[in-house]
Design a protein around this motif. Structure first.
Motif, PDB file in Angstrom:
ATOM      1  N   GLU A  83      87.235  19.474  77.361  1.00 42.94           N
ATOM      2  CA  GLU A  83      87.074  18.199  77.728  1.00 42.94           C
ATOM      3  C   GLU A  83      86.504  17.470  76.640  1.00 42.94           C
ATOM      4  O   GLU A  83      86.566  16.113  76.681  1.00 42.94           O
ATOM      5  CB  GLU A  83      85.665  18.248  78.871  1.00 42.94           C
ATOM      6  N   HIS A  84      85.757  18.045  75.469  1.00 37.79           N
ATOM      7  CA  HIS A  84      85.314  17.014  74.535  1.00 37.79           C
ATOM      8  C   HIS A  84      85.898  17.109  73.272  1.00 37.79           C
ATOM      9  O   HIS A  84      85.791  16.644  72.379  1.00 37.79           O
ATOM     10  CB  HIS A  84      83.723  17.510  74.432  1.00 37.79           C
ATOM     11  N   THR A  85      86.847  18.148  73.027  1.00 37.65           N
ATOM     12  CA  THR A  85      87.624  18.495  71.667  1.00 37.65           C
ATOM     13  C   THR A  85      88.985  18.636  71.802  1.00 37.65           C
ATOM     14  O   THR A  85      89.353  18.612  72.907  1.00 37.65           O
ATOM     15  CB  THR A  85      86.804  19.451  70.882  1.00 37.65           C
ATOM     16  N   ASP A  86      89.702  18.935  70.812  1.00 37.71           N
ATOM     17  CA  ASP A  86      90.918  19.464  70.752  1.00 37.71           C
ATOM     18  C   ASP A  86      91.334  20.846  70.759  1.00 37.71           C
ATOM     19  O   ASP A  86      92.058  21.197  71.009  1.00 37.71           O
ATOM     20  CB  ASP A  86      91.550  18.636  69.764  1.00 37.71           C
ATOM     21  N   ILE A  87      89.997  21.569  70.545  1.00 44.27           N
ATOM     22  CA  ILE A  87      90.058  23.030  70.773  1.00 44.27           C
ATOM     23  C   ILE A  87      90.467  23.509  72.489  1.00 44.27           C
ATOM     24  O   ILE A  87      89.610  23.185  73.250  1.00 44.27           O
ATOM     25  CB  ILE A  87      88.612  23.608  70.355  1.00 44.27           C
ATOM     26  N   TYR A  88      91.338  24.298  72.191  1.00 43.43           N
ATOM     27  CA  TYR A  88      91.852  24.943  73.430  1.00 43.43           C
ATOM     28  C   TYR A  88      91.189  26.114  73.952  1.00 43.43           C
ATOM     29  O   TYR A  88      90.850  26.468  75.125  1.00 43.43           O
ATOM     30  CB  TYR A  88      93.402  24.929  73.478  1.00 43.43           C
ATOM     31  N   SER A  89      91.132  26.969  72.876  1.00 43.62           N
ATOM     32  CA  SER A  89      90.580  28.548  73.129  1.00 43.62           C
ATOM     33  C   SER A  89      89.712  29.099  72.040  1.00 43.62           C
ATOM     34  O   SER A  89      89.527  28.481  71.201  1.00 43.62           O
ATOM     35  CB  SER A  89      91.648  29.445  73.367  1.00 43.62           C
ATOM     36  N   VAL A  90      88.756  29.743  72.567  1.00 45.30           N
ATOM     37  CA  VAL A  90      87.836  30.509  71.603  1.00 45.30           C
ATOM     38  C   VAL A  90      88.303  32.037  71.368  1.00 45.30           C
ATOM     39  O   VAL A  90      87.377  32.723  70.727  1.00 45.30           O
ATOM     40  CB  VAL A  90      86.282  30.301  72.168  1.00 45.30           C
ATOM     41  N   GLY A  91      89.173  32.315  71.891  1.00 40.99           N
ATOM     42  CA  GLY A  91      89.752  33.831  71.624  1.00 40.99           C
ATOM     43  C   GLY A  91      88.904  34.576  72.415  1.00 40.99           C
ATOM     44  O   GLY A  91      88.438  34.402  73.469  1.00 40.99           O
ATOM     45  N   THR A  92      88.951  35.814  72.108  1.00 44.28           N
ATOM     46  CA  THR A  92      88.240  37.061  72.758  1.00 44.28           C
ATOM     47  C   THR A  92      86.769  36.961  72.325  1.00 44.28           C
ATOM     48  O   THR A  92      86.336  37.656  71.518  1.00 44.28           O
ATOM     49  CB  THR A  92      88.824  38.132  72.630  1.00 44.28           C
ATOM     50  N   LEU A  93      85.899  36.146  72.927  1.00 41.56           N
ATOM     51  CA  LEU A  93      84.473  35.963  72.671  1.00 41.56           C
ATOM     52  C   LEU A  93      83.851  37.431  72.670  1.00 41.56           C
ATOM     53  O   LEU A  93      82.804  37.708  71.875  1.00 41.56           O
ATOM     54  CB  LEU A  93      83.701  34.711  73.247  1.00 41.56           C
ATOM     55  N   GLN A  94      84.342  38.089  73.748  1.00 44.47           N
ATOM     56  CA  GLN A  94      83.441  39.105  74.198  1.00 44.47           C
ATOM     57  C   GLN A  94      83.305  40.115  72.893  1.00 44.47           C
ATOM     58  O   GLN A  94      82.614  41.190  73.082  1.00 44.47           O
ATOM     59  CB  GLN A  94      83.963  39.894  75.421  1.00 44.47           C
ATOM     60  N   GLN A  95      84.434  40.108  72.164  1.00 37.80           N
ATOM     61  CA  GLN A  95      84.447  41.143  70.965  1.00 37.80           C
ATOM     62  C   GLN A  95      83.773  40.815  69.948  1.00 37.80           C
ATOM     63  O   GLN A  95      83.145  41.831  69.191  1.00 37.80           O
ATOM     64  CB  GLN A  95      85.850  41.116  70.457  1.00 37.80           C
ATOM     65  N   VAL A  96      83.042  39.626  69.894  1.00 33.92           N
ATOM     66  CA  VAL A  96      82.031  39.076  69.016  1.00 33.92           C
ATOM     67  C   VAL A  96      80.664  39.579  69.328  1.00 33.92           C
ATOM     68  O   VAL A  96      79.615  39.656  68.655  1.00 33.92           O
ATOM     69  CB  VAL A  96      82.076  37.651  68.796  1.00 33.92           C
ATOM     70  N   ILE A  97      80.525  39.642  70.674  1.00 34.77           N
ATOM     71  CA  ILE A  97      79.149  39.738  71.287  1.00 34.77           C
ATOM     72  C   ILE A  97      78.501  40.981  70.658  1.00 34.77           C
ATOM     73  O   ILE A  97      76.997  40.871  70.216  1.00 34.77           O
ATOM     74  CB  ILE A  97      79.329  39.871  72.669  1.00 34.77           C
ATOM     75  N   PRO A  98      78.964  42.124  70.532  1.00 34.29           N
ATOM     76  CA  PRO A  98      78.291  43.213  70.094  1.00 34.29           C
ATOM     77  C   PRO A  98      77.619  42.701  68.625  1.00 34.29           C
ATOM     78  O   PRO A  98      76.604  43.430  68.139  1.00 34.29           O
ATOM     79  CB  PRO A  98      79.422  44.540  69.898  1.00 34.29           C
TER      80      PRO A  98
END
Lengths: 237, 304
Positions: free
Chosen positions: B265-280
């Motif tokens: 809605e606010h930027t041109d970024i479409y995806s943040v990828g697989t965020l759950q892999q960063v969580i650990p």
């Protein structure tokens, strides 16, 4: 019973910790092993108990024989099974385990008659019964010393070796540790080696005294020939 | 309800993490070595299970056989690679475990190739519904198996003679030697148990997510789990595994879509990828900052 001859020990293949030590312990005797800090007392006891390889040490020459069996190169587990218990310096026990588990662990490899020995240990050291279910880490220095001696008894040793049991203990505690040693000797006929820096009390119960200095054996004599002044001059020589 | 659904999936995955992390903690406790190869054992366990089913064995028998093979392999690794390193610094031993991981990956790549493989079903296909929450048999079985094994393992560790010797070895090697415990044999037992736990965990994960070389990365997820649990705490590893599993599932299902919606809605970024892999790892950094000894760890203090 124990016969050590010409024993030399090196750490990291180069540092000579013991040079040509002769050390004999007769059945049923109390032998005092004296020497200043760094003289090699602990090293000698560890060499007998087979603990050297775990501290980058090795027997370079000479041998240790217990009841006719060569101890060189044997694993500590095999040596304890043959009847030698070493109470190491620093009161080595399992501080996160309960007092009871410590005693159980010590008898694990020597399960025959373990229940009777446990009762015996608890008679000698009532404090261990009181703290039986508590972690060993909560015990005071003197109580820990009781525990580690108790653990050594669970191994059912014929030769009990104590490495600086009085270190860091109050005079009263030191007194009671040596009373225990004397009782073990009298009641059970146990052969005992005690390594210490200097303890007059030890001279009263010892049958035989060896003095080490800088890795060499400098004196072997009956206790009545040894007094504080002579020890001092030997330590400083 | 949706979050609950995610949490159920997270608990199943998290319990498998716990299983794998238990093995790392076990080895660390009794030898001070952090086993970087744990993910490799998990991957290999899954590949061997797959290999055995592809020659015609029923999947459950293949799984049991694979776990046995992994146990043997764990013992062999300890005897052939780690025992000769008795006098080597702990860091060198840890590097050796990295070498083991790389070797395992290379072997699997040679035999099974780099592509994702459809893993044979270990459990019946289907699902049950419980007040609006769907649970596939796969997830239920993975959870139950992991939970039973974790509990069984903890009981074994605390109430059997071998468990007692393991705890002695973990507590004080010098004292263990002095009372006649074969310390190196205890370390072999720890490697055997650890490799078996990893092998089972790997096969369960493969049955949930499919199988590829990427499965070995699970070892890296297990590290935040054990740090979170306090490195030496076995129950800590179990709880941390569950927490991480739930967090990952909720991130994947709720957080990622919400962030992506906002960004779109606010930027041109479409995806943040697989965020759950960063969580650990984000969690790892956070825990290390706030509570370096982990949630279940205790500050090292010793009476002298």
């Amino acid at each position: 019973m124990l016969d050590v001859s010409g024993l030399s020990v090196r750490y990291d293949s180069v540092i000579a910790a013991l040079e040509g030590i002769d050390f004999e312990v007769g059945e049923g005797r109390i032998v005092a092993l004296l020497g200043p800090n760094g003289a090699g007392k602990s090293t000698l006891l560890k060499a007998i108990a087979g603990m050297l390889p775990f501290e980058q040490g090795e027997i370079a020459s000479g041998k240790a024989v217990f009841d006719g069996v060569l101890l060189n190169g044997k694993h500590p587990a095999a040596i304890t099974r043959s009847g030698i218990a070493l109470v190491q310096d620093g009161r080595q026990c399992f501080r996160n385990l309960s007092v009871g588990e410590n005693l159980k662990a010590a008898s694990f490899r020597h399960s025959k008659g373990a229940e009777d020995r446990l009762q015996l240990v608890l008679t000698y050291f009532p404090i261990l019964e009181e703290f039986y279910a508590r972690p060993a880490g909560v015990l005071s220095g003197g109580q820990l010393q009781m525990l580690v001696i108790g653990m050594a008894l669970m191994i059912q040793p014929r030769l009990l070796m104590l490495d600086e049991p009085s270190l860091g203990l109050s005079p009263v505690m030191v007194q009671s540790v040596f009373e225990i040693v004397e009782r073990l000797h009298q009641d059970l006929g146990m052969t005992v080696v005690v390594a210490e820096q200097t303890v007059p009390r030890l001279m009263e119960i010892a049958d035989d005294v060896y003095v080490l200095s800088r890795g060499h054996s400098v004196l072997h004599a009956p206790p009545d020939e040894i007094d504080e002044d002579r020890l001092q001059s030997l330590y400083l020589s | 309800m949706f979050v609950l659904q995610l949490a159920v999936a997270g608990i199943a995955i998290g319990s498998v993490y716990a299983l794998i992390a238990l093995g790392i903690v076990l080895i660390y406790k009794c030898s001070g070595v952090v086993n970087f190869a744990q993910g490799g054992y998990a991957m290999l366990g899954a590949f061997i299970t797959y290999g055995l089913t592809s020659v015609g064995l029923p999947s459950v028998i293949a799984l049991v056989l694979a776990i046995a093979v992994m146990g043997g392999l764990g013992a062999l690794t300890q005897i052939l690679v780690l025992r000769p390193m008795l006098k080597a610094p702990v860091v060198a031993v840890m590097m050796a475990t990295l070498g083991i991981l790389i070797t395992f990956r290379a072997v699997c790549l040679l035999i099974w190739g780099p592509d994702q493989i459809g893993f044979p079903a270990l459990f019946p296909i289907g699902a049950i519904e419980l007040s609006g929450i769907f649970m596939t048999y796969n997830y239920i079985a993975a959870f139950l198996l992991s939970a039973i094994l974790c509990a069984g393992f903890l009981a074994f560790y605390h109430y059997t003679p071998i468990g007692l010797m393991q705890r002695c070895t973990a507590d004080n090697t010098r004292a263990a030697l002095a009372v006649g415990i074969h310390v190196s044999n205890q370390v072999t037992i720890a490697w055997t148990a650890s490799a078996m736990l990893a092998g089972l965990g790997g096969a369960l994960l493969a049955s949930l997510n499919g199988l590829s070389l990427g499965l070995s990365n699970i070892g890296l997820v297990a590290f935040p789990v054990i740090v979170l649990g306090g490195m030496t705490s076995l129950p800590g590893a179990v709880v941390a595994g569950l927490v991480l599993g739930i967090l990952q599932a909720v991130t994947d299902g709720v957080l990622t879509p919400a962030i992506e919606r906002f960004l779109r809605e606010h930027t041109d970024i479409y995806s943040v990828g697989t965020l759950q892999q960063v969580i650990p790892y984000a969690l790892l950094v956070l825990v290390l900052l706030v509570r370096p000894q982990g949630i279940f760890g205790t500050k090292e203090s010793e009476r002298v």
